[in-house]
Design a protein around this motif. Structure first.
Motif, PDB file in Angstrom:
ATOM      1  N   ARG A 194      38.870 -10.590 -96.471  1.00  0.00           N
ATOM      2  CA  ARG A 194      39.452  -9.691 -96.546  1.00  0.00           C
ATOM      3  C   ARG A 194      39.887  -8.586 -97.815  1.00  0.00           C
ATOM      4  O   ARG A 194      39.594  -7.731 -97.962  1.00  0.00           O
ATOM      5  N   PHE A 195      40.197  -9.337 -99.065  1.00  0.00           N
ATOM      6  CA  PHE A 195      40.384  -8.679-100.320  1.00  0.00           C
ATOM      7  C   PHE A 195      38.610  -8.353-100.960  1.00  0.00           C
ATOM      8  O   PHE A 195      38.944  -7.267-101.568  1.00  0.00           O
ATOM      9  N   ALA A 196      38.695  -8.925-100.851  1.00  0.00           N
ATOM     10  CA  ALA A 196      37.037  -8.468-101.423  1.00  0.00           C
ATOM     11  C   ALA A 196      36.437  -7.884-100.934  1.00  0.00           C
ATOM     12  O   ALA A 196      35.611  -7.021-101.836  1.00  0.00           O
ATOM     13  N   GLY A 197      36.401  -7.687 -99.938  1.00  0.00           N
ATOM     14  CA  GLY A 197      35.797  -6.290 -98.643  1.00  0.00           C
ATOM     15  C   GLY A 197      36.156  -5.328 -99.294  1.00  0.00           C
ATOM     16  O   GLY A 197      36.073  -4.342 -99.336  1.00  0.00           O
ATOM     17  N   ALA A 198      37.979  -5.473 -99.401  1.00  0.00           N
ATOM     18  CA  ALA A 198      39.013  -3.673 -99.533  1.00  0.00           C
ATOM     19  C   ALA A 198      38.290  -3.614-100.869  1.00  0.00           C
ATOM     20  O   ALA A 198      38.373  -2.878-101.701  1.00  0.00           O
ATOM     21  N   ALA A 199      38.553  -4.719-102.062  1.00  0.00           N
ATOM     22  CA  ALA A 199      38.200  -4.149-103.418  1.00  0.00           C
ATOM     23  C   ALA A 199      37.246  -4.611-103.890  1.00  0.00           C
ATOM     24  O   ALA A 199      36.567  -2.762-104.814  1.00  0.00           O
ATOM     25  N   GLU A 200      35.714  -4.513-103.107  1.00  0.00           N
ATOM     26  CA  GLU A 200      35.146  -4.072-102.969  1.00  0.00           C
ATOM     27  C   GLU A 200      34.635  -2.916-102.650  1.00  0.00           C
ATOM     28  O   GLU A 200      34.127  -1.830-103.347  1.00  0.00           O
ATOM     29  N   VAL A 201      35.124  -2.054-101.763  1.00  0.00           N
ATOM     30  CA  VAL A 201      35.036  -0.633-101.503  1.00  0.00           C
ATOM     31  C   VAL A 201      36.283   0.427-102.064  1.00  0.00           C
ATOM     32  O   VAL A 201      35.710   1.521-102.671  1.00  0.00           O
ATOM     33  N   TYR A 202      37.373  -0.207-102.697  1.00  0.00           N
ATOM     34  CA  TYR A 202      38.087   0.796-102.963  1.00  0.00           C
ATOM     35  C   TYR A 202      38.070   1.047-105.132  1.00  0.00           C
ATOM     36  O   TYR A 202      38.259   1.927-105.149  1.00  0.00           O
ATOM     37  N   CYS A 203      36.890  -0.026-105.139  1.00  0.00           N
ATOM     38  CA  CYS A 203      36.882  -0.097-106.495  1.00  0.00           C
ATOM     39  C   CYS A 203      35.216   0.346-107.098  1.00  0.00           C
ATOM     40  O   CYS A 203      35.308   0.243-107.922  1.00  0.00           O
ATOM     41  N   ARG A 204      34.889   1.305-106.501  1.00  0.00           N
ATOM     42  CA  ARG A 204      33.336   1.419-106.322  1.00  0.00           C
ATOM     43  C   ARG A 204      33.154   2.200-107.809  1.00  0.00           C
ATOM     44  O   ARG A 204      34.141   3.005-107.770  1.00  0.00           O
ATOM     45  N   ALA A 213      44.695  -6.523-105.024  1.00  0.00           N
ATOM     46  CA  ALA A 213      45.056  -8.112-104.937  1.00  0.00           C
ATOM     47  C   ALA A 213      46.620  -7.924-104.710  1.00  0.00           C
ATOM     48  O   ALA A 213      46.775  -8.899-103.795  1.00  0.00           O
ATOM     49  N   ASP A 214      46.787  -7.289-105.814  1.00  0.00           N
ATOM     50  CA  ASP A 214      48.431  -7.345-105.691  1.00  0.00           C
ATOM     51  C   ASP A 214      50.018  -6.638-104.090  1.00  0.00           C
ATOM     52  O   ASP A 214      50.114  -6.928-103.688  1.00  0.00           O
ATOM     53  N   LEU A 254      37.286  -1.802-113.910  1.00  0.00           N
ATOM     54  CA  LEU A 254      37.023  -2.702-112.959  1.00  0.00           C
ATOM     55  C   LEU A 254      38.248  -4.300-112.747  1.00  0.00           C
ATOM     56  O   LEU A 254      38.608  -4.535-111.117  1.00  0.00           O
ATOM     57  N   CYS A 255      38.483  -4.579-113.252  1.00  0.00           N
ATOM     58  CA  CYS A 255      39.502  -5.941-113.292  1.00  0.00           C
ATOM     59  C   CYS A 255      40.793  -5.026-113.276  1.00  0.00           C
ATOM     60  O   CYS A 255      41.210  -5.249-112.058  1.00  0.00           O
ATOM     61  N   GLY A 256      41.440  -4.302-113.772  1.00  0.00           N
ATOM     62  CA  GLY A 256      42.396  -3.772-113.103  1.00  0.00           C
ATOM     63  C   GLY A 256      42.207  -2.964-111.905  1.00  0.00           C
ATOM     64  O   GLY A 256      43.187  -3.482-111.078  1.00  0.00           O
ATOM     65  N   CYS A 257      41.840  -2.851-110.994  1.00  0.00           N
ATOM     66  CA  CYS A 257      41.288  -2.232-109.825  1.00  0.00           C
ATOM     67  C   CYS A 257      41.499  -3.320-109.236  1.00  0.00           C
ATOM     68  O   CYS A 257      41.946  -3.093-107.943  1.00  0.00           O
TER      69      CYS A 257
END
Length: 99
Positions: A89-99, A47-48, A39-42
């Motif tokens: 925006r990053f946190a929302g995208a990470a939440e969706v992408y990294c499920r 973030a990148d 999850l951290c890597g995702c």
């Protein structure tokens, strides 16, 4: 000679993947992140794509000091507000992408 070139290319192409970014490093060192390395890597991958390195370093500090996130969120500074908008925006995208 070809083997040396192939080996050098492999090192150059895989080094960025092996290097942890600020979000990944802070996440893995956190209490929860130590159990969720994938999850951290995702989150670092997202973030990148969405945050500058400077923003990543600033956001990484939230893992060590969650109160700092609250201070930034409540700030009246235009700089903090702009950062917070990017961070959300990053946190929302990470939440969706990294499920």
């Amino acid at each position: 000679m070809n083997r040396i070139l192939i080996a050098a290319a492999a090192v150059v192409l895989t080094t960025p993947l092996a290097m942890a970014g600020p979000i990944d490093s802070a996440c893995v060192r956190s209490e929860r992140g130590a159990r969720q390395a994938a999850l951290c890597g995702c989150a670092q991958q997202v973030a990148d794509q969405m945050l500058s390195r400077s923003d990543q370093r600033r956001a990484a500090r939230f893992f060590r000091d969650p109160h700092e996130a609250q201070v930034v969120r409540m700030s009246k500074s235009d700089r903090d507000n702009a950062f917070w908008a990017r961070y959300k925006r990053f946190a929302g995208a990470a939440e969706v992408y990294c499920r």
